[in-house]
Design a protein around this motif. Structure first.
Motif, PDB file in Angstrom:
ATOM      1  N   TYR A  32      31.943  30.188  40.395  1.00 29.19           N
ATOM      2  CA  TYR A  32      31.967  31.088  39.237  1.00 29.19           C
ATOM      3  C   TYR A  32      33.355  31.249  38.629  1.00 29.19           C
ATOM      4  O   TYR A  32      33.560  32.086  37.753  1.00 29.19           O
ATOM      5  CB  TYR A  32      31.452  32.475  39.636  1.00 29.19           C
ATOM      6  N   ILE A  56      30.448  39.688  42.718  1.00 28.93           N
ATOM      7  CA  ILE A  56      31.458  40.694  43.086  1.00 28.93           C
ATOM      8  C   ILE A  56      30.767  42.010  43.477  1.00 28.93           C
ATOM      9  O   ILE A  56      31.145  42.653  44.462  1.00 28.93           O
ATOM     10  CB  ILE A  56      32.419  40.943  41.880  1.00 28.93           C
ATOM     11  N   ASP A  67      44.041  35.777  35.198  1.00 38.71           N
ATOM     12  CA  ASP A  67      43.575  37.170  35.322  1.00 38.71           C
ATOM     13  C   ASP A  67      44.669  38.074  35.896  1.00 38.71           C
ATOM     14  O   ASP A  67      44.652  39.283  35.712  1.00 38.71           O
ATOM     15  CB  ASP A  67      42.390  37.253  36.302  1.00 38.71           C
ATOM     16  N   LEU A  85      33.572  31.221  34.937  1.00 39.40           N
ATOM     17  CA  LEU A  85      32.515  31.950  34.251  1.00 39.40           C
ATOM     18  C   LEU A  85      33.002  33.274  33.654  1.00 39.40           C
ATOM     19  O   LEU A  85      33.664  34.062  34.325  1.00 39.40           O
ATOM     20  CB  LEU A  85      31.411  32.229  35.277  1.00 39.40           C
ATOM     21  N   ARG A 113      37.825  44.992  41.527  1.00 40.97           N
ATOM     22  CA  ARG A 113      37.856  44.064  40.399  1.00 40.97           C
ATOM     23  C   ARG A 113      37.717  42.643  40.931  1.00 40.97           C
ATOM     24  O   ARG A 113      38.038  42.373  42.077  1.00 40.97           O
ATOM     25  CB  ARG A 113      39.198  44.185  39.638  1.00 40.97           C
ATOM     26  N   GLY A 114      37.264  41.766  40.076  1.00 44.46           N
ATOM     27  CA  GLY A 114      37.156  40.361  40.468  1.00 44.46           C
ATOM     28  C   GLY A 114      38.350  39.594  39.936  1.00 44.46           C
ATOM     29  O   GLY A 114      38.888  39.924  38.877  1.00 44.46           O
ATOM     30  N   PRO A 134      34.329  48.609  37.547  1.00 41.75           N
ATOM     31  CA  PRO A 134      34.327  48.829  36.093  1.00 41.75           C
ATOM     32  C   PRO A 134      34.361  47.526  35.308  1.00 41.75           C
ATOM     33  O   PRO A 134      34.798  46.501  35.814  1.00 41.75           O
ATOM     34  CB  PRO A 134      35.637  49.592  35.879  1.00 41.75           C
ATOM     35  N   ARG A 179      39.544  35.706  38.999  1.00 41.38           N
ATOM     36  CA  ARG A 179      39.102  34.334  38.838  1.00 41.38           C
ATOM     37  C   ARG A 179      40.250  33.350  38.986  1.00 41.38           C
ATOM     38  O   ARG A 179      40.211  32.429  39.756  1.00 41.38           O
ATOM     39  CB  ARG A 179      38.435  34.136  37.468  1.00 41.38           C
ATOM     40  N   SER A 203      33.171  45.595  31.103  1.00 40.51           N
ATOM     41  CA  SER A 203      32.373  45.720  29.879  1.00 40.51           C
ATOM     42  C   SER A 203      30.986  45.089  30.056  1.00 40.51           C
ATOM     43  O   SER A 203      30.047  45.475  29.393  1.00 40.51           O
ATOM     44  CB  SER A 203      33.087  45.128  28.662  1.00 40.51           C
TER      45      SER A 203
HETATM   46  P1  ADP Z   1      36.765  43.700  31.498  1.00 46.61           P
HETATM   47  O1  ADP Z   1      36.472  43.704  30.033  1.00 46.61           O
HETATM   48  O2  ADP Z   1      37.183  45.022  32.063  1.00 46.61           O
HETATM   49  O3  ADP Z   1      37.621  42.559  32.000  1.00 46.61           O
HETATM   50  P2  ADP Z   1      34.445  42.281  32.376  1.00 46.61           P
HETATM   51  O4  ADP Z   1      33.071  42.781  32.137  1.00 46.61           O
HETATM   52  O5  ADP Z   1      34.876  41.066  31.669  1.00 46.61           O
HETATM   53  O6  ADP Z   1      35.344  43.518  32.139  1.00 46.61           O
HETATM   54  O7  ADP Z   1      34.641  42.056  33.938  1.00 46.61           O
HETATM   55  C1  ADP Z   1      34.439  43.065  34.882  1.00 46.61           C
HETATM   56  C2  ADP Z   1      35.019  42.652  36.221  1.00 46.61           C
HETATM   57  O8  ADP Z   1      34.366  41.503  36.691  1.00 46.61           O
HETATM   58  C3  ADP Z   1      36.506  42.286  36.151  1.00 46.61           C
HETATM   59  O9  ADP Z   1      37.106  42.696  37.355  1.00 46.61           O
HETATM   60  C4  ADP Z   1      36.502  40.794  36.063  1.00 46.61           C
HETATM   61  O10 ADP Z   1      37.678  40.232  36.580  1.00 46.61           O
HETATM   62  C5  ADP Z   1      35.322  40.481  36.953  1.00 46.61           C
HETATM   63  N1  ADP Z   1      34.736  39.182  36.636  1.00 46.61           N
HETATM   64  C6  ADP Z   1      34.318  38.713  35.442  1.00 46.61           C
HETATM   65  N2  ADP Z   1      33.817  37.466  35.544  1.00 46.61           N
HETATM   66  C7  ADP Z   1      33.924  37.136  36.862  1.00 46.61           C
HETATM   67  C8  ADP Z   1      33.610  35.965  37.629  1.00 46.61           C
HETATM   68  N3  ADP Z   1      33.111  34.879  37.053  1.00 46.61           N
HETATM   69  N4  ADP Z   1      33.876  35.989  38.942  1.00 46.61           N
HETATM   70  C9  ADP Z   1      34.409  37.083  39.512  1.00 46.61           C
HETATM   71  N5  ADP Z   1      34.739  38.210  38.861  1.00 46.61           N
HETATM   72  C10 ADP Z   1      34.502  38.241  37.561  1.00 46.61           C
END
Ligand code: ADP
Length: 161
Positions: free
Chosen positions: A124, A21, A95, A127, A88-89, A8, A91, A10
């Motif tokens: 990344y 990811i 986070d 990022l 979820r990712g 999930p 960073r 945005s």
């Molecule tokens: P949210 O608004 O729910 O945080 P995002 O679209 O910003 O959604 O991120 C979606 C998922 O991708 C989250 O788990 C976020 O931690 C992960 N994510 C965002 N950027 C990175 C990145 N550069 N490397 C790894 N994971 C990422």
């Protein structure tokens, strides 16, 4: 039984960090549903439809990945589609606190669905969608940060403004 994971977010817009990811999740789980959550308080640059189209284009070659959108609680979406996991990712330490809060809440709502964290590739770790938007807005080079269709869409959007 085929195991489905939900990724999930945005995705406003999708970056190479997200894609990394998603690809790694798709190697581990049988199927992955990327779900664009439509209830964030954040103002978005791209509409849900635009974000869906971009993600569909970029992930089109990943056979076990699809993109959907949902409003309401993410964990209810995960239940509805029969997911066993949320991915979820992560960073940086920054986070962690936010993710821990959400994961704990999700566990209260449904203890059967497990949350997995994939640590970002070092390249990344800095990022985010917001930083990419900031750089794109002022005409900086984002070709290493986002997939080509996203780069094109960002350029168009900021040229039009
Ligand atoms: P949210 O608004 O729910 O945080 P995002 O679209 O910003 O959604 O991120 C979606 C998922 O991708 C989250 O788990 C976020 O931690 C992960 N994510 C965002 N950027 C990175 C990145 N550069 N490397 C790894 N994971 C990422």
């Amino acid at each position: 039984m085929s195991k489905l994971a939900v990724v999930p977010g945005s995705f406003d817009p999708l970056t190479n960090g997200h894609l990394d990811i998603i690809k790694r999740a798709a190697k581990i789980f049988d199927r992955v549903n990327i779900v664009i959550m439509n209830n964030s308080a954040k103002e978005s640059l791209f509409s849900i439809e635009e974000r869906m189209e971009l993600i569909a284009e970029v992930t089109g070659s990943l056979e076990n990945v699809k993109v959907e959108t949902s409003a309401g609680l993410m964990i209810e979406y995960a239940e509805r589609v029969g997911a066993v996991a949320v991915v979820r990712g992560l960073r940086a330490v920054s986070d962690f606190e936010y993710e821990m809060q959400i994961t704990s809440m999700n566990r209260v709502l449904d203890e059967e669905i497990e949350t997995f964290f994939i640590m970002t590739n070092n390249q990344y770790s800095f990022l985010s969608s917001s930083i990419v938007k900031e750089v794109a807005k002022y005409g900086g080079n984002i070709s290493e940060l986002v997939p080509k269709p996203v780069e094109v869409a960002l350029k168009k959007r900021y040229l039009a403004q």
